[in-house]
Design a protein around this motif. Structure first.
Motif, PDB file in Angstrom:
ATOM      1  N   THR A 172     -23.321  27.595 -32.623  1.00  0.00           N
ATOM      2  CA  THR A 172     -23.457  27.196 -34.018  1.00  0.00           C
ATOM      3  C   THR A 172     -24.909  26.891 -34.336  1.00  0.00           C
ATOM      4  N   ARG A 173     -25.238  27.008 -35.613  1.00  0.00           N
ATOM      5  CA  ARG A 173     -26.592  26.667 -36.035  1.00  0.00           C
ATOM      6  C   ARG A 173     -26.884  25.199 -35.730  1.00  0.00           C
ATOM      7  N   ALA A 174     -25.889  24.337 -35.890  1.00  0.00           N
ATOM      8  CA  ALA A 174     -26.093  22.911 -35.634  1.00  0.00           C
ATOM      9  C   ALA A 174     -26.498  22.665 -34.181  1.00  0.00           C
ATOM     10  N   GLU A 175     -25.894  23.419 -33.250  1.00  0.00           N
ATOM     11  CA  GLU A 175     -26.267  23.278 -31.836  1.00  0.00           C
ATOM     12  C   GLU A 175     -27.719  23.685 -31.621  1.00  0.00           C
ATOM     13  N   GLY A 176     -28.113  24.784 -32.250  1.00  0.00           N
ATOM     14  CA  GLY A 176     -29.491  25.244 -32.113  1.00  0.00           C
ATOM     15  C   GLY A 176     -30.482  24.286 -32.736  1.00  0.00           C
ATOM     16  N   GLU A 177     -30.162  23.758 -33.896  1.00  0.00           N
ATOM     17  CA  GLU A 177     -31.065  22.819 -34.565  1.00  0.00           C
ATOM     18  C   GLU A 177     -31.207  21.523 -33.776  1.00  0.00           C
ATOM     19  N   ALA A 178     -30.125  21.087 -33.131  1.00  0.00           N
ATOM     20  CA  ALA A 178     -30.206  19.892 -32.290  1.00  0.00           C
ATOM     21  C   ALA A 178     -31.122  20.128 -31.094  1.00  0.00           C
ATOM     22  N   LEU A 179     -31.077  21.336 -30.551  1.00  0.00           N
ATOM     23  CA  LEU A 179     -31.946  21.680 -29.425  1.00  0.00           C
ATOM     24  C   LEU A 179     -33.413  21.707 -29.866  1.00  0.00           C
ATOM     25  N   LEU A 180     -33.671  22.267 -31.043  1.00  0.00           N
ATOM     26  CA  LEU A 180     -35.036  22.262 -31.573  1.00  0.00           C
ATOM     27  C   LEU A 180     -35.532  20.835 -31.774  1.00  0.00           C
ATOM     28  N   GLU A 181     -34.665  19.993 -32.308  1.00  0.00           N
ATOM     29  CA  GLU A 181     -35.027  18.590 -32.542  1.00  0.00           C
ATOM     30  C   GLU A 181     -35.362  17.900 -31.226  1.00  0.00           C
ATOM     31  N   ALA A 251     -47.747  30.047 -34.482  1.00  0.00           N
ATOM     32  CA  ALA A 251     -46.417  30.379 -33.975  1.00  0.00           C
ATOM     33  C   ALA A 251     -46.004  29.340 -32.947  1.00  0.00           C
ATOM     34  N   LEU A 252     -44.711  29.088 -32.859  1.00  0.00           N
ATOM     35  CA  LEU A 252     -44.172  28.142 -31.895  1.00  0.00           C
ATOM     36  C   LEU A 252     -43.592  28.883 -30.699  1.00  0.00           C
ATOM     37  N   LEU A 253     -43.679  28.233 -29.552  1.00  0.00           N
ATOM     38  CA  LEU A 253     -43.152  28.815 -28.316  1.00  0.00           C
ATOM     39  C   LEU A 253     -42.204  27.812 -27.681  1.00  0.00           C
ATOM     40  N   PHE A 254     -40.960  28.217 -27.502  1.00  0.00           N
ATOM     41  CA  PHE A 254     -39.973  27.332 -26.894  1.00  0.00           C
ATOM     42  C   PHE A 254     -40.106  27.438 -25.383  1.00  0.00           C
ATOM     43  N   GLU A 255     -40.460  26.331 -24.753  1.00  0.00           N
ATOM     44  CA  GLU A 255     -40.624  26.303 -23.306  1.00  0.00           C
ATOM     45  C   GLU A 255     -39.751  25.219 -22.707  1.00  0.00           C
ATOM     46  N   GLY A 256     -39.502  25.324 -21.428  1.00  0.00           N
ATOM     47  CA  GLY A 256     -38.715  24.310 -20.745  1.00  0.00           C
ATOM     48  C   GLY A 256     -37.621  24.936 -19.908  1.00  0.00           C
ATOM     49  N   ASP A 257     -37.069  24.131 -19.034  1.00  0.00           N
ATOM     50  CA  ASP A 257     -36.013  24.583 -18.136  1.00  0.00           C
ATOM     51  C   ASP A 257     -34.689  24.488 -18.870  1.00  0.00           C
ATOM     52  N   VAL A 258     -34.257  25.591 -19.469  1.00  0.00           N
ATOM     53  CA  VAL A 258     -33.032  25.591 -20.267  1.00  0.00           C
ATOM     54  C   VAL A 258     -32.066  26.640 -19.718  1.00  0.00           C
ATOM     55  N   THR A 259     -30.798  26.461 -20.030  1.00  0.00           N
ATOM     56  CA  THR A 259     -29.770  27.392 -19.567  1.00  0.00           C
ATOM     57  C   THR A 259     -29.572  28.498 -20.595  1.00  0.00           C
ATOM     58  N   TYR A 260     -28.823  29.513 -20.182  1.00  0.00           N
ATOM     59  CA  TYR A 260     -28.516  30.605 -21.111  1.00  0.00           C
ATOM     60  C   TYR A 260     -27.713  30.086 -22.297  1.00  0.00           C
ATOM     61  N   ARG A 261     -26.898  29.076 -22.090  1.00  0.00           N
ATOM     62  CA  ARG A 261     -26.112  28.511 -23.193  1.00  0.00           C
ATOM     63  C   ARG A 261     -27.027  27.932 -24.262  1.00  0.00           C
ATOM     64  N   GLU A 262     -28.070  27.244 -23.825  1.00  0.00           N
ATOM     65  CA  GLU A 262     -29.003  26.649 -24.780  1.00  0.00           C
ATOM     66  C   GLU A 262     -29.814  27.710 -25.511  1.00  0.00           C
ATOM     67  N   ARG A 264     -28.753  30.714 -26.199  1.00  0.00           N
ATOM     68  CA  ARG A 264     -27.834  31.292 -27.178  1.00  0.00           C
ATOM     69  C   ARG A 264     -27.773  30.408 -28.420  1.00  0.00           C
ATOM     70  N   ALA A 265     -27.717  29.092 -28.202  1.00  0.00           N
ATOM     71  CA  ALA A 265     -27.682  28.163 -29.333  1.00  0.00           C
ATOM     72  C   ALA A 265     -28.974  28.234 -30.136  1.00  0.00           C
ATOM     73  N   LEU A 266     -30.095  28.384 -29.435  1.00  0.00           N
ATOM     74  CA  LEU A 266     -31.378  28.482 -30.114  1.00  0.00           C
ATOM     75  C   LEU A 266     -31.415  29.709 -31.023  1.00  0.00           C
ATOM     76  N   THR A 267     -30.854  30.795 -30.558  1.00  0.00           N
ATOM     77  CA  THR A 267     -30.778  32.006 -31.377  1.00  0.00           C
ATOM     78  C   THR A 267     -29.965  31.762 -32.643  1.00  0.00           C
TER      79      THR A 267
END
Length: 369
Positions: A172-181, A251-262, A264-267
């Protein structure tokens, strides 16, 4: 309780391949939650942690041989295991694992494979030699079916299914936005333009410049934000920085040790995704995010065709103006594009589930012998 041994490009931090493994586990356990899995992994501890299954090191052939003795089924795949663009070691390894499985008298399956390109003599000799001895072949698109037939594989019947990761439910978009936050990126301006690039030795400097220029034009016209999403770290981080360094806008670059699930949420948090990585495009489609595809491999073109899209350019030839127009068009027609993805996925997801159903049927036939 049946045990399934899975061979693939797992444990290397590639979000696409980890999503494939997640899709395999999900599809089988939707049939029977009691299925046990052992995964041949580049990093067994990571695979155990991320997927909650048993794992053995891909270099520990004694452990692999023992795991085969416990297993009821061997899956090779999914993903692009049978290709030699990156060298011959990979194709020799994966076909070697299948050969060991046959020596162990295991039913063996090519599971949602993407075939090719196979250009070198070693690969062209080994693929038919091994593939003609497996018990079930399933490929993820029609182009792969044609490729494996051209290599001389005549048995068993080649079945066209769909990529294993398509089984996974959308984020969901909410999951992705929470990850960005959580990563301090919650103030991204909209539209949020996700970008997935990967290193590729055939990329031209002109194409990289065109990608940066095209993204700059979109930002200038929309006031949006470009967010680079590395699907495999650190490889994709370096490729993203190379593009970002040529951009005039920030431009922003998302970095960090994240899983494929995260990831997917970011997308799912993006308004459009410009993607080079195959599974970045899969993630976007599953999340109903309009996408603009870049081609570096025939598999991208195959996926884009299934989704009713065409590549906007390649890693060798890309026009900034065409990229700009494609991104703006995707943003403008987002509702219609989401409806198209809904229709396409209504066909592809059942075909993805078919991989597990056919493999389970094969295993039961062997057990009944």
């Amino acid at each position: 309780m049946a045990e399934i041994l899975v061979s693939g490009y797992y444990g290397f931090g590639n979000a696409g391949d980890e999503a494939i493994l997640g899709g395999i586990i999900t599809a089988f356990r939707d049939i029977d939650p009691s299925f046990k899995f052992t995964v041949i992994s580049g990093k067994a501890a990571s695979t155990r942690q991320v997927h909650g299954v048993e794992a053995v090191s891909r270099g520990d052939f004694r452990a692999i041989w023992k795991a085969m003795g416990r297993a009821d089924l061997l899956l090779s795949g999914g993903g692009s295991l049978l290709q030699d663009v990156t060298g011959t070691k990979s194709i020799v390894y994966y076909l070697g694992i299948v050969t060991l499985g046959k020596l162990r008298r295991l039913p063996t399956v090519f599971y949602a494979q993407g075939i090719g390109p196979v250009n070198r003599l070693v690969g062209r000799a080994l693929v038919p030699l091994v593939a003609n001895a497996v018990d079930l072949i399933m490929v993820r698109d029609a182009e792969s079916a044609e490729a494996i037939r051209r290599l001389g594989v005549s048995r068993p019947e080649v079945r066209v299914t769909a990529d294993a990761a398509l089984v996974l439910p959308p984020s969901t978009r909410a999951e992705g936005e929470a990850l960005l936050e959580a990563h301090g990126l919650g103030s991204c301006g909209r539209p949020l333009i996700g970008v997935s690039v990967r290193p590729w030795k055939f990329a031209t400097a002109a194409a990289v410049e065109a990608l940066a220029d095209g993204l700059d034009r979109v930002v200038q016209e929309t006031g949006g934000t470009v967010l680079f999403i590395p699907m495999q770290q650190p490889h994709d981080v370096e490729a993203a920085r190379a593009v970002a360094a040529r951009m005039r806008s920030r431009a922003l670059l998302f970095e960090g040790d994240v899983t494929y699930r995260e990831l997917r949420a970011l997308t799912a948090a993006c308004d459009v995704l410009v993607g080079m990585r195959y599974h970045a495009l899969v993630f976007a489609a599953v999340n109903r995010v309009p996408l603009v595809g870049l081609s570096y491999d025939p598999k991208n073109d195959s996926l884009l065709r299934l989704l009713g899209e065409t590549a906007v350019g390649t890693t060798q030839q890309l026009d900034a103006g065409r990229l700009r127009a494609a991104v703006l068009d995707a943003l403008d027609r987002a509702p219609q594009i989401r409806e198209r993805y809904d229709r396409v996925l209504a066909q592809l997801v059942p075909r993805s589930r078919e991989n597990a159903r056919l493999a389970v049927e094969l295993m039961k036939r062997w057990q009944a012998r």
